[in-house]
Enzyme design. Structure first.
Site, PDB file in Angstrom:
ATOM      1  N   LYS A  46       9.581 -19.180  83.333  1.00 46.02           N
ATOM      2  CA  LYS A  46       9.350 -18.148  82.320  1.00 46.02           C
ATOM      3  C   LYS A  46       8.911 -16.827  82.969  1.00 46.02           C
ATOM      4  O   LYS A  46       8.606 -16.781  84.170  1.00 46.02           O
ATOM      5  CB  LYS A  46       8.303 -18.661  81.329  1.00 46.02           C
ATOM      6  N   TYR A  92      14.931 -20.937  70.820  1.00 47.10           N
ATOM      7  CA  TYR A  92      13.713 -21.521  70.242  1.00 47.10           C
ATOM      8  C   TYR A  92      13.807 -21.645  68.719  1.00 47.10           C
ATOM      9  O   TYR A  92      12.773 -21.700  68.046  1.00 47.10           O
ATOM     10  CB  TYR A  92      12.502 -20.682  70.625  1.00 47.10           C
ATOM     11  N   ASN A 146       3.050 -20.314  79.732  1.00 52.10           N
ATOM     12  CA  ASN A 146       2.847 -21.588  80.434  1.00 52.10           C
ATOM     13  C   ASN A 146       3.893 -21.845  81.522  1.00 52.10           C
ATOM     14  O   ASN A 146       4.151 -22.983  81.894  1.00 52.10           O
ATOM     15  CB  ASN A 146       2.737 -22.749  79.434  1.00 52.10           C
ATOM     16  N   HIS A 180       9.481 -24.145  81.119  1.00 48.15           N
ATOM     17  CA  HIS A 180       9.967 -24.917  79.970  1.00 48.15           C
ATOM     18  C   HIS A 180      10.786 -26.079  80.508  1.00 48.15           C
ATOM     19  O   HIS A 180      11.472 -25.941  81.528  1.00 48.15           O
ATOM     20  CB  HIS A 180      10.879 -24.060  79.073  1.00 48.15           C
ATOM     21  N   GLU A 223      20.566 -27.713  75.414  1.00 47.61           N
ATOM     22  CA  GLU A 223      19.967 -26.538  76.077  1.00 47.61           C
ATOM     23  C   GLU A 223      20.799 -26.104  77.286  1.00 47.61           C
ATOM     24  O   GLU A 223      20.976 -24.905  77.521  1.00 47.61           O
ATOM     25  CB  GLU A 223      18.527 -26.857  76.468  1.00 47.61           C
TER      26      GLU A 223
END
Ligand code: CMP
Length: 139
Positions: free
Chosen positions: A11, A51, A114, A117, A128
């Site tokens: 990320k 998302y 965080n 993913h 995905e």
């Protein structure tokens, strides 16, 4: 389980702090090899689509804003039991709950930022991977 593929994102907070090499190195050490990889600055539409399952959550706007802040690294990873293995390596979504030596314990600063993913199931991994990588671009 055998050899599987899973989907991973480093990320914006991870790319901004130059953690790409460390994170990919950790995956390789743990037996997960990138079979597709691309750095990309996600558009709002791409992040919202990826998302979409979270679109009703109160944090959705914050999540999309964060994921579009700066480039990410998108990867398909292959290895033994790759979906579960990747989740073990990442640790819990909230870094304050992540086990020692997991990527989120080592690098993540909050539940929102965080660092990584990873797909939560083999079914979602296939969805995905296909969202970002046409089949001909996966080795
Ligand atoms: P990820 O595994 O990418 O899937 C959905 C993301 O939503 C998750 O990691 C977190 O980064 C984010 N997220 C989940 N819960 C919260 C929350 N309470 N506040 C902000 N972001 C969250």
């Amino acid at each position: 389980m055998g050899i599987e593929r899973t989907f991973s994102i480093i990320k914006p907070d991870g790319v901004e702090r130059n953690l790409v090499g460390k994170i990919i190195g950790r995956f390789e050490e743990e037996g997960l090899r990138p079979v597709a990889i691309r750095r990309q600055h996600l558009s709002q539409a791409e992040a919202e689509g990826f998302y979409a399952v979270h679109s009703e959550r109160p944090f959705f706007g914050e999540l999309v804003e964060f994921m579009t802040r700066s480039p990410v690294v998108l990867m398909a990873l292959e290895g033994e039991n790759a979906v579960a293995r990747n989740r073990e390596i990442m640790g819990a979504t909230n870094p304050s709950e992540a086990a020692d030596n997991t990527l989120r314990k080592l690098y993540a600063e909050s539940i929102g930022e965080n660092t990584v993913h990873g797909s939560d199931s083999a079914e979602n991994a296939a969805i995905e991977i296909a969202y970002f990588f046409p089949a001909s671009t996966v080795g």
